[in-house]
Structures are given as C-alpha cells and as structure tokens.
Design a protein around this motif. Structure first.
Motif, short mmCIF file in Angstrom:
data_model
loop_
_atom_site.label_atom_id
_atom_site.label_comp_id
_atom_site.label_asym_id
_atom_site.label_seq_id
_atom_site.Cartn_x
_atom_site.Cartn_y
_atom_site.Cartn_z
N PRO A 1 0.87 -1.23 0.21
CA PRO A 1 0.02 -0.07 -0.09
C PRO A 1 0.71 1.24 0.08
O PRO A 1 0.47 2.35 -0.63
CB PRO A 1 -0.73 -0.27 1.15
N GLN B 1 1.87 1.77 -3.33
CA GLN B 1 1.05 2.10 -4.29
C GLN B 1 0.47 3.48 -4.00
O GLN B 1 0.07 4.13 -5.12
CB GLN B 1 -0.25 1.09 -4.19
N THR B 2 0.67 4.02 -2.87
CA THR B 2 0.49 5.34 -2.72
C THR B 2 1.27 6.09 -3.64
O THR B 2 0.68 7.17 -3.81
CB THR B 2 0.47 5.71 -1.02
N LEU C 1 0.02 6.14 -7.10
CA LEU C 1 -1.08 6.98 -7.10
C LEU C 1 -0.74 8.42 -7.32
O LEU C 1 -1.25 9.19 -8.16
CB LEU C 1 -1.94 6.60 -6.12
N LEU C 2 0.18 8.91 -6.36
CA LEU C 2 0.53 10.43 -6.15
C LEU C 2 0.99 10.79 -7.77
O LEU C 2 0.60 11.71 -7.99
CB LEU C 2 1.73 10.71 -5.10
N ILE D 1 0.59 9.26 -10.44
CA ILE D 1 -0.54 9.08 -11.48
C ILE D 1 -1.44 10.52 -11.46
O ILE D 1 -1.80 11.21 -12.46
CB ILE D 1 -1.56 8.08 -11.13
N MET D 2 -1.79 10.82 -10.04
CA MET D 2 -2.56 12.23 -9.95
C MET D 2 -1.92 13.10 -10.62
O MET D 2 -2.50 14.11 -11.24
CB MET D 2 -2.61 12.45 -8.32
N THR D 3 -0.52 13.31 -10.47
CA THR D 3 0.25 14.52 -11.02
C THR D 3 0.13 14.37 -12.49
O THR D 3 0.00 15.35 -13.34
CB THR D 3 1.69 14.21 -10.63
N LEU E 1 -2.19 12.98 -14.48
CA LEU E 1 -3.33 13.27 -15.07
C LEU E 1 -3.77 14.70 -14.78
O LEU E 1 -4.38 15.16 -15.74
CB LEU E 1 -4.38 12.30 -14.41
N GLY E 2 -3.36 15.13 -13.68
CA GLY E 2 -3.83 16.50 -13.32
C GLY E 2 -2.87 17.33 -14.42
O GLY E 2 -3.44 18.37 -15.03
N GLY F 1 -5.22 5.28 -16.93
CA GLY F 1 -5.80 5.12 -15.39
C GLY F 1 -7.00 4.25 -15.26
O GLY F 1 -7.01 3.42 -14.44
N ARG G 1 -7.41 0.79 -12.95
CA ARG G 1 -8.50 0.27 -11.78
C ARG G 1 -8.97 -0.97 -12.22
O ARG G 1 -9.54 -1.81 -11.41
CB ARG G 1 -9.67 1.48 -11.81
N MET H 1 -10.43 9.13 -10.73
CA MET H 1 -10.10 9.88 -11.99
C MET H 1 -10.58 11.48 -11.39
O MET H 1 -9.76 12.43 -12.13
CB MET H 1 -10.83 9.64 -13.32
N ALA I 1 -7.98 12.62 -9.44
CA ALA I 1 -6.50 13.21 -9.96
C ALA I 1 -6.76 14.64 -10.83
O ALA I 1 -5.68 15.26 -10.63
CB ALA I 1 -6.62 12.27 -11.37
N ILE I 2 -7.83 14.74 -11.36
CA ILE I 2 -7.93 16.34 -11.83
C ILE I 2 -8.27 17.19 -10.67
O ILE I 2 -7.08 18.22 -10.63
CB ILE I 2 -9.31 16.36 -12.55
N GLY J 1 -4.87 17.40 -8.98
CA GLY J 1 -3.56 17.90 -10.20
C GLY J 1 -3.70 19.41 -10.14
O GLY J 1 -2.65 20.05 -9.93
N LEU K 1 -2.56 20.79 -7.12
CA LEU K 1 -0.84 20.89 -7.10
C LEU K 1 -0.32 22.19 -7.65
O LEU K 1 0.67 22.78 -7.34
CB LEU K 1 -0.56 19.54 -7.72
N ARG L 1 -5.82 4.39 -0.45
CA ARG L 1 -5.32 3.22 -0.98
C ARG L 1 -5.40 1.99 -0.04
O ARG L 1 -5.55 1.02 -0.37
CB ARG L 1 -4.09 3.57 -1.50
N THR L 2 -4.74 2.58 1.22
CA THR L 2 -4.62 1.50 2.33
C THR L 2 -5.62 0.86 2.79
O THR L 2 -5.70 -0.31 3.32
CB THR L 2 -3.63 2.14 3.41
N TYR M 1 -7.21 -2.47 1.64
CA TYR M 1 -6.35 -3.46 2.10
C TYR M 1 -6.83 -4.22 3.46
O TYR M 1 -6.55 -5.23 3.81
CB TYR M 1 -4.96 -3.51 2.26
#
Lengths: 164, 188
Positions: free
Chosen positions: A32, A35-36, A39-40, A42-44, A46-47, A154, A158, B60, B63-64, B67, B70, B182-183, B186
């Motif tokens: 995890p 994976q975090t 994901l961070l 991926i966020m960057t 896609l953003g 993305g 999933r 998704m 993410a937008i 992003g 950020l 994410r965690t 699990y």
C-alpha cells in the motif's frame, strides 16, 4: 545460450526469492505504501495532462501565457511520470506472474506505451510551440488523443482489481 | 404460509437499528450497518460494471482536482510558475477543480454507502475523513486570512509565511488522503 523463456524464468525466480521483495510482499503496509507513491505520480500525470490540454484548447488557464506556462507544467508531468513508473515497477516486482496473467494489466501496459510515445513526440511538440491563436483541428485531435490515452491508462489500472 | 412483509427503506432501518437495543437513539454503527445492508447498496456493490465505474470515476475526479491543487500549491510555494500571479492561477483552477471535487464527493458518498459499516470500522477511512476535513479548513483559512490581502504579496519574491504553510498543509493533507484511500482497501 539463454532463451527468452529462460530469462523470464530466472527473472521470476529472482522476484519471488529476493529477500527485499519478500519483505515488501509480506509486510502488511509495504505494497500500500508503494501504491500510494504510484497513485501520487498518477494524480500528477493526469492533473498536469488535463491542465496542459485545457490551455492548448483555450478552455482553461487562458490568462496564463502558453509559451511560459506550458513548458513548466510539462516539467511536472515528467516528474509525475517518473514517480509513477518507478513506483509502479516496484509494485509489479514482488508478484510479476499475477500481473502478467491479468488481461487488464497487459492492456494497461500497451496503452501506456502508446501514451508515452504520443506524449513525448507529437504532444511535446505542441506544448513547446503552442498555437498562438484559437486551437486548430490538429491541436484538438492531439489533445483529445492525449486525454483518451492517459485516462485510458488510469481506467485500465483500476480494471486490474476488478477484471482479470 | 404467510411470509413476513419485506421491510425496505426507513422501516428496514428501524428494524436493524433498534433491534435488541434498549436505547431509543440509533448508533452511528447501526446506521452504517443499515446503509451497507440496504438492497440498493448491495445491488451497487455486487454490480460487475457499476461499482468499478463509480470507483474509477472517484479516482479520475480526484486526479483532476488534486492535479489542479498541486499547480496552485507549487505556485504558492514559489517552486514553479513564479512568473504567474497567484490570483490568476487560483481563479483559473477554481472552476474545474470544484467540478472534480463535486464528482469525487458524489461518487465517494456512493462508495461509502455500499461499504459503510466496513468503512466506519476502518482506521484509515477515519484518518482519510479527518484529512479531508483538515484540507477543507485549511482552504477556508486561506480564503479568510490571506485571500483579501493577496494583491499586496501576490508577485513579491518574499510572500508571507502563512500562505506557504497553507500550501504545505494542503499538499500533505491530499497526499495523506490518497495514501489512506489506497490503504483502507487492504483492510476491508
């Protein structure tokens, strides 16, 4: 001489026998945590891709100069992608067979390869010499393909958890 | 033979929430139990396409939103986009970011309802909610404290420390939200 199958077998053996990867695989929070980071990234990715396309299409960030703004967003896109790929590879290593047998993962890798190729050739050219006036049909197509490819990656990511 | 009528909606809730309890007030646990076991949430959870679609949309949209946040935080920290005014970056990011947050919250509520009891008992979910609240309070604090005086320091090479701290808190909170999101899966 080692065959391709032999190489893959040796790689798998190394993955499943490596003490470092065993720790990652067997520790409750190991995967995890990686994976975090994935994901961070991926966020960057896609953003920043969304922001670049909005600016290219004149749909957003219109008050910011495309000539100076876009190359900077591009830099953060590359950083995000780097983090995504490194962390993604570390997630893959502890259990490569399970991922390799997953159809969604295979599709994701194929789409990712096309997305990277597209982004670092055709799309990159647009970002570094953006159209000065309203977007041309060519820009619209380039942006649309970029969005479909990256968000496609993305969605495929999933899908790994839900579909084989 | 007569079957007992099947209770749905509020009647089903009352049956579960108050069963075997002496208190008249339902607990949060019992409300979550009811939410998770409604026919509707079970249908969504067991749907082979709808549930993955909602979960995918949640990520998704996140993410937008994240992003765009950020981009703004990097500018506030003067790590990137130094030539652009904070007010302009903020104004340009706000609209789409809010749409992203809207989709994220809507899909998040649906995801919660389908697994409410599991989520309620999951420590990472609780931390995630606290971090979302903290991110919201941080944004509200920025709007109240620093937004009105933005013209004074917007293009300064040495902006006040406060807005930069807000940017760091924002980045830490959203990274934490992603990590906990994410965690928590699990531990389901």
């Amino acid at each position: 001489m080692l065959s391709l199958h032999g190489l893959i077998d040796s790689f798998n053996q190394w993955c499943y026998q490596s003490p470092v990867l065993s720790v990652l695989r067997d520790t409750k929070l190991g995967i995890p945590a990686v994976q975090t980071a994935h994901l961070l990234g991926i966020m960057t990715v896609l953003g920043t891709t969304t922001v670049m396309n909005l600016r290219l299409l004149n749909l957003g960030y219109r008050e910011l100069s495309a000539d100076t703004f876009l190359p900077q967003v591009w830099t953060w896109f590359r950083r995000g992608l780097f983090l995504t790929l490194i962390a993604g590879f570390i997630v893959f290593l502890p259990d490569p067979v399970r991922y390799a047998q997953n159809t969604s993962f295979r599709v994701k890798m194929a789409v990712l390869a096309i997305a990277i190729a597209w982004q670092f050739t055709i799309f990159r050219k647009q970002v570094h010499s953006p159209p000065s006036a309203s977007p041309t049909a060519k820009t619209v197509v380039i942006s649309a393909v970029s969005m479909i490819l990256w968000f496609g990656v993305g969605w495929c990511g999933r899908a790994i958890a839900f579909f084989g | 033979m007569h079957d007992r009528p099947r209770l749905v909606g509020p009647a089903h809730f009352c049956q579960i929430a108050f069963s075997g309890q002496r208190t008249s007030m339902p607990t949060i646990q019992s409300i979550c139990h009811w939410l998770q076991h409604t026919e509707w949430s079970q249908d969504v959870l067991q749907s082979s396409l709808l549930f993955p679609f909602i979960e995918g949309s949640h990520i998704m949209a996140l993410a937008i939103s994240v992003g765009l946040v950020l981009i703004l935080d990097l500018r506030l920290l003067r790590i990137a986009f130094r030539g652009e005014r904070v007010a302009v970056v903020m104004k340009q990011s706000a609209g789409l970011s809010m749409i992203g947050f809207g989709i994220m919250f809507l899909t998040g509520i649906i995801l919660f309802v389908t697994q409410a009891e599991k989520a309620y008992n999951n420590r990472f979910f609780v931390i995630k909610m606290i971090l979302i609240l903290a991110a919201g309070l941080n944004a509200a604090w920025y709007q109240w404290k620093y937004y009105p005086s933005m013209d004074e320091w917007d293009q300064s090479e040495n902006p006040p420390l406060g807005p930069r701290i807000c940017a760091i808190v924002s980045l830490v909170c959203w990274a934490g939200v992603i990590g906990c999101g994410r965690t928590m899966a699990y531990e389901f």
